[in-house]
Design an enzyme around this catalytic site. Sequence first.
Site, short mmCIF file in Angstrom:
data_model
loop_
_atom_site.label_atom_id
_atom_site.label_comp_id
_atom_site.label_asym_id
_atom_site.label_seq_id
_atom_site.Cartn_x
_atom_site.Cartn_y
_atom_site.Cartn_z
N ASP A 48 2.07 4.61 1.91
CA ASP A 48 2.14 5.02 3.30
C ASP A 48 1.35 6.30 3.53
O ASP A 48 1.01 7.04 2.59
CB ASP A 48 3.61 5.20 3.71
N ASP A 90 0.84 -1.20 0.00
CA ASP A 90 0.00 0.00 0.00
C ASP A 90 0.87 1.24 0.00
O ASP A 90 2.09 1.16 0.12
CB ASP A 90 -0.93 0.01 1.23
#
Length: 271
Positions: free
Chosen positions: A214, A212
């Site tokens: 941050d 993902d």
Amino acid sequence: MTDRESLRADIGVFGGSGFYSLLPNVEEVTIETPYGAPSDSLFLAELDGKRVAFLPRHGRNHTIPPHKINFRANVWAMKSLGVRYLISPCAVGSLQTHLEPAHFVVCDQYIDRTNGRIDTFYEGAPVHHVSPADPYCPHLRQLATEVIRAQGITVHEHGTMVVIQGPRFSTKAESKWFTQMGWDVVGMTQYPEAYLALEQAMAVVNISLVTDYDSGLVAMGEVPPVNAAEVLEVFKQNAERIKGVVLELIRRIPLDLDSPCHHALDFAAMH
């Protein structure tokens, strides 16, 4: 296991059952170390004539958080088997927009932002100062990049990982700072794992699996926020794809490969 030869390994992998479950005749062994117990048993198998040791760094059921991993015991256990090459995959968050979820990054540097972790085997005489200027093996990094690319996965052949203490993630301010510094990914386990391997003169390669973006990128409006379901889906995809990468990388590593990491101790002792 009583056969001395079977208690040997050429290549080590810090990872869970996803790797060795694909191999036949896997043997589970318990190794005691001067530094306490490793995260789990080690699982020994053979692939294309090479002896391989697998150790789940978080335990087989992922019960050990990053800041509680006994890194010295894990690395020492691998070394005790004769391991000279270490494959060290891990999940990371992206700090740069071009490093997208599901991409792989073969890191060549790290930034240590941990605290309180025991990070050396040399706590007395003889004093050693092992240089981590180039903490990862360039030859293994090249091989890993080639294998990942051949399997159709987007790979970045350079990257700097910020290693944070865990188990908490970064604040938006911290994450934004990491991004503005130009660092690439953030994780929780490469330090001191990679450095301890260097102190034991083992060649190590990291493969970072981006799950993902941050929080800093989200806070700056660079990317939309992700939810837990999206992260879990990418994590599952990466977990499946890294199996094939690791097994092919094991096949490709020549056991006579001489790495700069193997000479890390040549000029480290303070006489």
